[in-house]
Design a protein around this motif. Sequence first.
Motif, mmCIF file in Angstrom:
data_model
loop_
_atom_site.group_PDB
_atom_site.id
_atom_site.type_symbol
_atom_site.label_atom_id
_atom_site.label_comp_id
_atom_site.label_asym_id
_atom_site.label_seq_id
_atom_site.Cartn_x
_atom_site.Cartn_y
_atom_site.Cartn_z
ATOM 1 N N GLY A 1 -12.627 26.484 32.681
ATOM 2 C CA GLY A 1 -11.341 26.019 33.236
ATOM 3 C C GLY A 1 -10.578 27.397 33.775
ATOM 4 N N HIS A 2 -10.784 28.373 33.045
ATOM 5 C CA HIS A 2 -9.936 29.392 33.444
ATOM 6 C C HIS A 2 -10.923 30.798 34.022
ATOM 7 C CE1 HIS A 2 -6.396 27.722 32.104
ATOM 8 N NE2 HIS A 2 -7.114 27.066 31.236
ATOM 9 N N ASN A 3 -11.922 30.246 34.355
ATOM 10 C CA ASN A 3 -12.682 30.976 35.493
ATOM 11 C C ASN A 3 -12.173 30.822 36.839
ATOM 12 O OD1 ASN A 3 -14.250 31.794 33.124
ATOM 13 N ND2 ASN A 3 -16.279 30.798 34.042
ATOM 14 N N GLN B 1 -0.786 29.658 41.019
ATOM 15 C CA GLN B 1 -0.497 30.235 39.636
ATOM 16 C C GLN B 1 -0.990 29.270 38.410
ATOM 17 O OE1 GLN B 1 0.829 33.598 39.139
ATOM 18 N NE2 GLN B 1 0.363 32.914 37.120
ATOM 19 N N CYS B 2 -1.869 29.915 37.406
ATOM 20 C CA CYS B 2 -1.889 29.147 36.398
ATOM 21 C C CYS B 2 -1.021 29.594 35.071
ATOM 22 C CB CYS B 2 -3.426 29.582 35.953
ATOM 23 S SG CYS B 2 -4.037 28.355 34.580
ATOM 24 N N TRP B 3 -0.969 28.582 34.275
ATOM 25 C CA TRP B 3 -0.119 28.655 33.179
ATOM 26 C C TRP B 3 -0.758 29.989 32.281
ATOM 27 C CZ3 TRP B 3 -2.302 28.581 28.411
ATOM 28 C CH2 TRP B 3 -3.468 27.677 28.117
ATOM 29 N N CYS B 4 -2.032 30.191 32.267
ATOM 30 C CA CYS B 4 -2.612 31.251 31.527
ATOM 31 C C CYS B 4 -2.296 32.606 32.093
ATOM 32 C CB CYS B 4 -4.061 31.218 31.356
ATOM 33 S SG CYS B 4 -4.806 31.514 32.829
ATOM 34 N N GLY B 5 -1.541 32.597 32.958
ATOM 35 C CA GLY B 5 -1.391 34.056 33.518
ATOM 36 C C GLY B 5 -2.127 34.397 34.803
ATOM 37 N N GLY C 1 -5.559 31.025 40.670
ATOM 38 C CA GLY C 1 -6.807 30.637 41.296
ATOM 39 C C GLY C 1 -7.598 30.078 40.127
ATOM 40 N N CYS C 2 -7.596 29.808 38.940
ATOM 41 C CA CYS C 2 -8.243 29.445 37.869
ATOM 42 C C CYS C 2 -8.687 27.796 38.482
ATOM 43 C CB CYS C 2 -7.671 28.899 36.635
ATOM 44 S SG CYS C 2 -7.010 30.635 35.705
ATOM 45 N N LEU C 3 -9.870 27.607 37.973
ATOM 46 C CA LEU C 3 -10.441 26.096 38.307
ATOM 47 C C LEU C 3 -9.515 25.091 37.793
ATOM 48 C CD1 LEU C 3 -14.320 26.695 37.255
ATOM 49 C CD2 LEU C 3 -13.367 26.036 39.596
HETATM 50 ZN ZN ZN Z 1 -5.922 29.813 33.937
#
Ligand code: ZN
Length: 302
Positions: free
Chosen positions: A140-142, A156-160, A163-165
């Motif tokens: 999911g975070h690729n 923007q993803c919560w992981c920083g 464009g994460c999946l």
């Molecule tokens: Zn992410």
Amino acid sequence: MDSGATELAHYRISTPSDDYAATIAAIRNLTAKLIQGITSETKIGIGVPGSISPASRLIQNANSRWLNDHPLDVDLEVALGLPVRLANDANCFALSEAIDGAAEKAHTVFGAILGAGCGGGIVVDGRLLNGPRSIAGEWGHNPLPWATADEYPGPQCWCGRKGCLETWLSGPGMAADHTRTTGETLTPLEISARAKQGNKPARATLTRHVHRLARGLAHVVNILDPDVIVLGGGLSQLSHLYEELPLLIGPHIFADRGSAVVKPPKWGSASGVRGAARLWDLPGASFRRLGELGLTGGMSSQ
Ligand SMILES: [Zn+2]
């Protein structure tokens, strides 16, 4: 669940948000209710977002971020006074579907969760693949593969990262994509219902989503070559995915013919908890015990 895999009781409650101690207390109360009247030996299996980091032995990567950096399995064993096995919820889902679900008897299974987040789990010959970082299957975070110019760099993803999946494929990801294009705020099930009624913007959102999902899954197929992919999470209810994905995945696969087998979950929303109970069918080596750590109890104050 009894030893014959028959469900004995089922309760669903909301997770206390942003409160670790209240989450432990909620699980303790729920467990007391579940095991009331059961006199035989009881073991607890728990599926959580994120996983136990083998390096720190603390929860990592949970999108329920108040769980991160806590020894959740130890704290639960202390709170419950019962043996606990804990694993990533997508791993539990994949295990359930591989043992007696949609991918029963398949050699290699990829379970892909499309819900509030986007997770994954891998089961090979009935055994969970974990890995030295406990992140096997975490796609999911690729980044979204074969991104077009208008998809780059992505939300923007919560992981920083961007464009994460997960920012494209999860339920909130699909809803946000629909809002960016139309200005409307709808849930994925509402978008699907409108598309069935002939609403063109809704259909376009589903089309963008399924094309992105096909690219994401094709990446997995090129690395793992699973016999079966099972979809889980709320979006697994969208029936068009099973019709369209095999056709869309095929062209991205590095093989001369064929595509991927993509199935809906046999056990629906119960699959994750069934898989969590199944953790007790696995060899114990990958699960630490309180005694091995020399811990005597007391809830972590971190
Ligand atoms: Zn992410």
